[in-house]
Scaffold this active site. Structure first.
Site, PDB file in Angstrom:
ATOM      1  N   GLY A 146      29.530  16.023  75.045  1.00  0.00           N
ATOM      2  CA  GLY A 146      29.180  16.912  76.147  1.00  0.00           C
ATOM      3  C   GLY A 146      27.737  16.796  76.587  1.00  0.00           C
ATOM      4  CG  ASP A 166      30.715  27.847  72.764  1.00  0.00           C
ATOM      5  OD1 ASP A 166      30.092  28.133  71.724  1.00  0.00           O
ATOM      6  OD2 ASP A 166      31.912  28.117  72.946  1.00  0.00           O
TER       7      ASP A 166
END
Length: 288
Positions: A146, A166
């Site tokens: 990510g 997250d």
């Protein structure tokens, strides 16, 4: 890479994170222009709370299992509505049929013209995520790191949107990696909204992260936290926080209504109580 969120889905940290996520998205979709939602650590999208992992810990029972809008004031209930609509129907014991992760929350709330870019590093989880997202043409799932994808994906074509960061915090240097990734992304896309979730286990580690954030020169930001006292019997995960860059102007005001309510419903007589805190870029600190 041993972390599996299925053991913790629907717990107090999920409710905190996803409730605030829903409020940010509700604000962003008020403007007609399309937006992009980028989730750097998306998970599998939906979690079976009747499954082996969730049943083993039962953490959802003291999280989403306690969230009852009928116990809230009308003002708080109105703020809960979009999140609860995304969670959907529940069984008689308060268990959602499937608990939505952040991709499920965003998929429910976003509009036909908006786009979702969901990154999940675990190949099997990325396959599961793609499956539950269905044939939604708004959604692109990448089996990728990510942080690297974020760097290559901002600014998005829409020039508006939200980045949710997250990570599972499996790595010892995760806070440093988060700070470096955020610094890189905001240099390329300074007007985007960024929401960074973090666990609170060691006070010194969180303080160091917040000090790093202060060095980035971000014009607008706020920090929202819920935290148990560090007293005897406190669990390892004492609380969590959300650091938001370019927050909606109503977010701190809405959090001030929501935090006392969720801290109250999460309290357990056998554990130290939860408290809430909101910090703004001006240094103003409000505690609940």
């Amino acid at each position: 890479m041993n972390y599996r969120h299925a053991f913790h889905a629907g717990n107090f940290a999920d409710v905190f994170k996803h409730l605030l996520l829903s409020r940010i998205l509700v604000y962003l979709i008020r403007k007609p222009a399309p937006l992009r939602f980028i989730d750097t650590h998306a998970g599998i999208g939906f979690y079976d709370l009747a499954g082996t992992e969730a049943a083993k810990t039962g953490e959802w029972r003291t999280g989403i299992g306690r969230l009852d809008a009928t116990k809230a004031t009308p003002a708080v209930a109105a703020l809960l509505d979009p999140y609860l609509a995304a969670v959907g129907a529940r069984t008689t014991d308060g268990r959602p049929l499937f608990y939505p992760g952040s991709p499920g929350i965003a998929q429910h709330l976003l509009r036909p013209g908006d786009r979702l870019l969901l990154c999940e590093r675990h190949p099997e989880d990325a396959i599961a995520l793609k499956s539950v997202m269905g044939r939604d043409k708004r959604v692109k799932v990448l089996a990728s790191d990510g942080y690297a994808t974020l760097k290559a994906s901002v600014p998005p074509p829409e020039r508006r949107g939200l980045v949710l960061m997250d990570p599972p915090f499996e790595e010892r240097d995760e806070f440093d990696t988060l700070a470096m990734s955020l610094a890189s992304a905001t240099r390329k896309w300074a007007t985007g909204t960024y929401a960074i979730w973090y666990p609170i286990k060691e006070a010194a580690q969180v303080a160091a992260f917040q000090a790093q954030m202060a060095t980035l020169g971000l014009a607008r930001h706020c920090t929202i936290e819920i935290l148990r006292d560090a007293a005897a019997g406190a669990p390892a995960l004492r609380g969590c926080g959300l650091f938001v860059v370019n927050p909606p102007y109503l977010l701190a005001e809405e959090a001030a209504l929501l935090l006392p309510f969720i801290c109250g419903i999460f309290d357990d007589a056998a554990l130290p109580p939860f408290n809430g805190a909101i910090r703004t870029e001006a240094g103003q600190l409000t505690r609940f």
